[in-house]
Design an enzyme around this catalytic site. Structure first.
Site, short mmCIF file in Angstrom:
data_model
loop_
_atom_site.label_atom_id
_atom_site.label_comp_id
_atom_site.label_asym_id
_atom_site.label_seq_id
_atom_site.Cartn_x
_atom_site.Cartn_y
_atom_site.Cartn_z
N ALA A 322 -20.48 -21.26 31.26
CA ALA A 322 -19.60 -21.31 33.10
C ALA A 322 -18.69 -21.97 32.54
CB ALA A 322 -20.08 -20.79 34.07
N GLU A 323 -17.32 -21.09 32.70
CA GLU A 323 -16.39 -21.65 32.30
C GLU A 323 -15.63 -23.14 33.10
OE1 GLU A 323 -14.51 -18.48 34.76
OE2 GLU A 323 -16.17 -18.93 33.16
#
Length: 641
Positions: A322-323
């Site tokens: 996830a970013e």
């Protein structure tokens, strides 16, 4: 300790009119709510601070009152530059109504910009944003007409186009950690993420500004493990101890040890999804998961892919990310989004975007709000509603393969799944496949020109991006192409070779996808009839995407044919077969070598004219006998024998 520990009220008093503020947080993780609440209270009581500028990367809010929504008062803010606006409707409304200047820039670029500001650089250069609404030729990310000062500049270097993001001077940072010692050293052991806290603190401190950090507890000086310190005390001017209600771990979870990744939760703790449109879409997306690949899952519909991967036993064979900096494990969803359990590592957000921008992602699965005939996607703005791009542009522009996921229509869609078929009981009032999207967050034209692999997955059909636009390639059982697809679109897609979506997607049982993606079924697909001296190869619905998969096929054929004294006749079923262009040459070379060593006469068949043409082009002279059916291929072999 007394020199740095102050009250929230005193912290808010340190902010001057006109300051340039930056804040930490991702959705509801790491947001300094106690500091933001103190700023809001001071403004409501005194009218100050006024005319603040705000720079933030990830969305920080709950869609209601918390997070940056606390700053959503006319007069408090003058200008805002941010990545994701969907969770801060109070601030977004000010921008939409032209009461503040506002820009929406890529989350990753802002995150990386904090680090460049800290280093005293004039800004950062990137290709991220080209040919989207962020490109100065398409508005430069400006949200309204009063936002005229350029935040992005187009430049050319070495004959290639880039975007330059100038560095603002940040004067105040409101950040968050877990524990502060007497010298202001900050640890984050109970936080789910570390985000950009260090870079933001450095950026503000090096500009002569004020860095304030919200924590939940205090410790004696130099009693914190040095390796645990995320923000050194030399960068911290003030510490505020927050009340528990303003220091939740996420906006949904007060505290979870699993989100700190200091324990691993029991397997299966995250429940399976029920069979609905969301799960159907997630299941179809899961077919695209690259074994041993690194994947990003976006917020919303793509979150379900993690649940399906867990249900299918695939989490050990892919690395989900996830970013905000999560690598591995299983991402959480909703207002827990950004957190994850059972992870391999949690790194700074700017470093994660470095990895993404450099092409580190093998696949990304992102949301689909609007798409058009050329493959453009809009997730950022819809009339008066401002969602913002978030990390979407960084991720979609640089992942090796891309899957957009969303329902075919919105607002009221009602479907039923029974007996392996999909029935549309009520159509959504809002079409999502339009002649032209309202804003270009992802450029289909650019992706097609660069030869990117892009799919658009819905509950009823799947499209593929090709140079001429969107091509319909799959439909769900029970769906009529003209009635349920074309009539609900603003354009007619390319319709040539359409196959059924896999029937397992619409069943109640697990799909046994692990077996298929790992090619554990190859021994069953490649079988020898020793009495007849014939090799039967069943490649129906097989997908070959990597050189390793090509090698797996070669090894299995060698295992079967290697011990034989004579060559064999071969029949190959290519119905629904998919061969990625990147490995087509390797596949053809492998087939040629096997033919030379083991095969006498080879016949191949597929009911798809498209597949027969592609096989003919790929295999060339090695594939003279391509038939439409098994019967025709068998008959030819019988005559040849």
């Amino acid at each position: 300790m007394r020199k740095k520990v102050i009250s929230g009220k005193d912290a808010a008093a340190l902010i001057k009119d006109g300051d340039v503020l930056t804040t930490s947080g991702f959705v509801g993780i790491g947001v300094p709510d106690a500091l933001l609440a103190a700023v809001e209270q001071r403004f409501l009581e005194t009218g100050h601070p006024r005319d603040l500028s705000l720079v933030f990367a990830a969305g920080q809010g709950d869609g209601g009152e918390r997070g940056l929504n606390r700053l959503g008062h006319e007069g408090l803010l003058k200008r805002v530059v941010g990545g994701h606006w969907g969770l801060i409707p109070k601030v977004a409304a000010l921008a939409i109504e032209g009461k503040i200047e506002g820009w929406n820039l890529p989350q990753g670029c802002i995150s990386q910009l904090f680090r460049d500001i800290a280093a005293g650089k004039p800004g950062m250069i990137s290709k991220v944003g080209l040919e989207t609404f962020v490109d100065p030729r398409n508005g430069g990310g400006a949200i309204n007409a009063i936002s005229i000062e350029p935040q992005v500049e187009l430049m050319t270097r070495g004959g290639e186009e880039y975007l330059f993001y100038p560095a603002p001077k940040l004067t105040v940072a409101l950040l968050r950690g877990t524990t502060a010692d007497e010298f202001g050293n900050i640890t984050m052991e109970r936080e789910a993420l570390v985000i950009d806290n260090l870079a933001q603190a450095m950026a503000v401190k090096n500009a002569g500004g004020v860095v304030m950090v919200q924590v939940e507890r205090l410790a004696r000086g130099r009693s914190l493990p040095a390796r645990e310190v995320q923000i050194p005390g030399i960068l911290v001017d003030a510490v505020v101890v927050a009340p528990q209600e303003l220091h939740m771990q996420t906006y949904r979870t007060r505290f979870s040890h699993a989100f700190t990744n200091r324990i691993r939760p029991p397997a299966g703790e995250i429940p399976q999804m029920r069979l609905d449109a969301r799960k159907v879409i997630a299941r179809r997306c899961a077919f695209e998961l690259p074994v041993n690949g690194v994947i990003n899952l976006g917020i919303g519909m793509p979150e379900g892919v993690a649940s399906v991967a867990a249900e299918e036993g695939l989490l050990d064979h892919v690395t989900l990310t996830a970013e905000p900096g999560v690598i591995g494990g299983q991402p959480a969803s909703g207002l827990d989004f950004g957190a994850a359990v059972d992870v391999d590592a949690v790194i700074p957000q700017n470093a994660q975007f470095d990895f993404y921008d450099g092409g580190g992602l093998d696949m990304a699965c992102l949301g689909l709000a609007q798409a058009d005939r050329t493959g453009n996607v809009n997730v950022s703005r819809f009339g008066p509603r401002l969602a913002g791009a978030g990390g979407f542009i960084n991720i979609s522009q640089n992942a090796k393969s891309l899957v957009f996921a969303g329902t075919f229509t919105a607002q009221g869609l009602d479907i039923d799944i029974a007996d392996g078929r999909l029935e549309i009981r009520a159509e959504g009032a809002s079409q999502k496949f339009l002649k032209e999207v309202e804003q270009v967050t992802f450029s289909g034209r650019r992706a097609a020109r660069l030869g990117r692999s892009v799919l658009y997955v819905t509950e009823r059909c799947v499209f593929r991006l090709c140079p001429a636009g969107l091509q319909l390639i799959e439909t769900a059982p029970g769906v009529d192409i003209e009635r349920d697809i074309v009539s609900q679109m603003g354009f007619r897609p390319i319709i040539e070779d359409v196959r059924d979506m896999d029937a397992r997607i619409f069943g109640t049982e697990p799909m046994d996808l692990k077996r298929e993606l790992l090619h554990l079924d190859l021994p069953e697909r490649i079988a020898l009839d020793a009495a007849k001296g014939r090799l039967f190869i069943n490649f129906e619905k097989l997908r070959v995407r990597s050189l390793e998969e090509v090698e797996q096929i070669r090894r299995q054929v060698e295992t079967v044919c290697g011990p034989l004294d004579e060559k064999v006749d071969v029949i190959v079923n290519y119905d629904g077969f998919q061969l990625e262009d990147e490995v087509a040459k390797d596949y053809a070379n492998m087939v040629a070598r096997l033919e030379a060593r083991f095969y006498r006469t080879v016949t191949r068949y597929s009911g798809s004219a498209f597949i027969r043409i592609k096989l003919g082009e790929t295999l060339g002279a090695a594939a003279p006998h391509l038939f439409e059916s098994r019967e025709a291929a068998q008959a030819f072999l019988d005559r040849s024998g």
